[in-house]
Design an enzyme around this catalytic site. Sequence first.
Site, PDB file in Angstrom:
ATOM      1  N   ASP A  34       0.800  -1.315   0.058  1.00  0.00           N
ATOM      2  CA  ASP A  34       0.058   0.059   0.067  1.00  0.00           C
ATOM      3  C   ASP A  34       0.810   1.372  -0.021  1.00  0.00           C
ATOM      4  OD1 ASP A  34       0.959  -0.155   2.433  1.00  0.00           O
ATOM      5  OD2 ASP A  34      -0.899   0.298   3.737  1.00  0.00           O
ATOM      6  N   HIS A 237      28.046  10.521 -12.304  1.00  0.00           N
ATOM      7  CA  HIS A 237      26.620  10.400 -11.402  1.00  0.00           C
ATOM      8  C   HIS A 237      26.670   9.280 -10.307  1.00  0.00           C
ATOM      9  CE1 HIS A 237      24.759  12.086 -15.152  1.00  0.00           C
ATOM     10  NE2 HIS A 237      25.041  13.129 -14.079  1.00  0.00           N
ATOM     11  N   ASP A 254      27.940  17.120  -5.699  1.00  0.00           N
ATOM     12  CA  ASP A 254      27.041  17.619  -6.551  1.00  0.00           C
ATOM     13  C   ASP A 254      25.759  17.669  -5.777  1.00  0.00           C
ATOM     14  OD1 ASP A 254      25.571  18.585  -8.967  1.00  0.00           O
ATOM     15  OD2 ASP A 254      27.182  17.281 -10.250  1.00  0.00           O
ATOM     16  N   ASP A 265      21.640  23.767  -8.421  1.00  0.00           N
ATOM     17  CA  ASP A 265      22.509  22.769  -8.706  1.00  0.00           C
ATOM     18  C   ASP A 265      23.876  23.278  -8.728  1.00  0.00           C
ATOM     19  OD1 ASP A 265      23.691  20.410 -10.106  1.00  0.00           O
ATOM     20  OD2 ASP A 265      22.831  21.044 -12.155  1.00  0.00           O
ATOM     21  N   HIS A 337      31.822  15.594 -20.258  1.00  0.00           N
ATOM     22  CA  HIS A 337      30.461  16.018 -20.333  1.00  0.00           C
ATOM     23  C   HIS A 337      30.276  17.537 -20.856  1.00  0.00           C
ATOM     24  CE1 HIS A 337      31.091  18.547 -16.563  1.00  0.00           C
ATOM     25  NE2 HIS A 337      31.804  17.496 -16.322  1.00  0.00           N
ATOM     26  N   HIS A 341      23.685  23.460 -18.982  1.00  0.00           N
ATOM     27  CA  HIS A 341      22.436  22.894 -18.957  1.00  0.00           C
ATOM     28  C   HIS A 341      21.398  23.900 -18.463  1.00  0.00           C
ATOM     29  CE1 HIS A 341      21.935  21.331 -15.215  1.00  0.00           C
ATOM     30  NE2 HIS A 341      22.835  20.829 -15.303  1.00  0.00           N
ATOM     31  N   HIS A 348      17.863  19.572 -15.109  1.00  0.00           N
ATOM     32  CA  HIS A 348      18.207  19.638 -16.332  1.00  0.00           C
ATOM     33  C   HIS A 348      16.870  20.190 -17.041  1.00  0.00           C
ATOM     34  CE1 HIS A 348      21.604  16.649 -16.190  1.00  0.00           C
ATOM     35  NE2 HIS A 348      21.818  17.513 -15.635  1.00  0.00           N
ATOM     36  N   GLU A 367      29.640  24.220 -15.184  1.00  0.00           N
ATOM     37  CA  GLU A 367      30.235  23.254 -14.441  1.00  0.00           C
ATOM     38  C   GLU A 367      31.070  22.460 -15.179  1.00  0.00           C
ATOM     39  OE1 GLU A 367      27.492  19.666 -14.349  1.00  0.00           O
ATOM     40  OE2 GLU A 367      26.095  20.611 -15.299  1.00  0.00           O
ATOM     41  N   TYR A 371      38.696  14.785 -14.478  1.00  0.00           N
ATOM     42  CA  TYR A 371      38.444  13.220 -13.735  1.00  0.00           C
ATOM     43  C   TYR A 371      39.518  12.521 -14.305  1.00  0.00           C
ATOM     44  CZ  TYR A 371      33.880  15.739 -13.989  1.00  0.00           C
ATOM     45  OH  TYR A 371      32.929  16.522 -13.778  1.00  0.00           O
ATOM     46  N   ARG A 380      35.100  19.007  -9.934  1.00  0.00           N
ATOM     47  CA  ARG A 380      33.892  19.690 -10.862  1.00  0.00           C
ATOM     48  C   ARG A 380      33.649  21.049  -9.720  1.00  0.00           C
ATOM     49  NH1 ARG A 380      31.028  16.049 -12.175  1.00  0.00           N
ATOM     50  NH2 ARG A 380      29.383  15.787 -10.539  1.00  0.00           N
ATOM     51  N   GLU A 382      30.768  24.002  -9.971  1.00  0.00           N
ATOM     52  CA  GLU A 382      29.771  24.444 -10.710  1.00  0.00           C
ATOM     53  C   GLU A 382      28.917  25.357  -9.873  1.00  0.00           C
ATOM     54  OE1 GLU A 382      25.451  22.259 -12.407  1.00  0.00           O
ATOM     55  OE2 GLU A 382      26.598  21.214 -10.745  1.00  0.00           O
TER      56      GLU A 382
END
Length: 412
Positions: A34, A237, A254, A265, A337, A341, A348, A367, A371, A380, A382
């Site tokens: 439930d 991620h 992040d 972000d 990357h 964005h 995003h 950002e 790496y 990073r 950002e």
Amino acid sequence: MNQYEIRREAVLNQLEKGEMMVLYSGKTVACSMDDGYPFEANHHFFYLTGLRRENMVLVLTRSTAKPRAVLFIEEAVPSMERWTGRRLTVEEAKAISGIDDVRYVDSVDSFLSRCVARETVEAVYFDCYRDAIGDAQSFNMLKAKEFHEQYPTIVLKNAHPVVAAMRMIKDETEVATFRKAVELTDQGLRRILSTLEPGQMEYQAQAEFEYSIHYNGSEGVSFATIAGSGLNGCMLHYNTNHCRMEDGSLVLFDLGAKKDGYCADISRTYPVNGHYTERQKQIYDIVLAANRAIAAAARPGVTLKELNELCKKTLADGLIAIGKIQSADEIGTYYMHGVSHHIGLDTHDCVVDEEAGLAAGMIISDEPGLYIDEEAIGIRIEDDLLITEDGCEVLSESIPRTTEEIEALMKR
């Protein structure tokens, strides 16, 4: 008129005579037994109504001489409210949304049928957005298919491009709310800086951040918090956050606080023991140079692709200068990357044309990152940028980003 009335009027002005738009807030998806997954109202519905409850419907129609908005909500039933909490009343829904015509949701199907039978309805817009082939169909998509099966001669149109184009430009109310989300994120990061030390688990640093933002008024995180230490910081991620943070390593955060639906972000990379090594500083300052270069270049007319090319060049120049790579063509080994964005109700956020130039009122990320697996260095930095008439404002400018600022705060 409140901001929701202004937005609905803008949508109605884009509809042709004989067209309607139908947006469902959605329903809770069952998880197990439930229990259900946390509910998130359809963001286009929220953008046009200010309401975030399930089982609501907004109908915008130009099928009659006078354009109108009709809102359908669940009826407040005291016996049910004891179990599930208060439902929104008609008067509350009117006050928030600015819609005068509010009815109960069990009448929405008959309302749509009556419109089709008695008015000239040639096309109906539903939110038919899909991120990728194979994704589960949204509630709005299912309702669109259901309507089309009932009325195959009525043209089905996608509401997403119409509303998404509006959402890309933030109004004053949205910007003010976004500033609050960034401020909450700043407070959470400062709490991390005051508690971070070797031997802690990544999830403990995550807990410090999330405690802070909840305590200070956030409704939660913008997305699953990333707290990747050492080699984990090289995973873009990574969010399992289950490892111990070792002395001498870096930890890449992040994360973001969500406020009234709007998502900050931010990324920052901290030394677990409070001091960057010379090598870590060397790499960090290359990323920081790219971060600052993007903030200096972001302005109306510039494309995200152009910003990313500038980022790649700045990072490549830095790595060539220290002998890490020999040519700019190698930058893809350590940076893989995009640098930016759009941000808003979604981390995003909506994009109608990725190749179009930026415009005042857009909020984008900045950002850059490097790496380096073989050195267990993932960095990073950002920030969130508000595009202005002649450049940009770094909404997160107050969040410490230089190695000197960060070390000084951790020392205290």
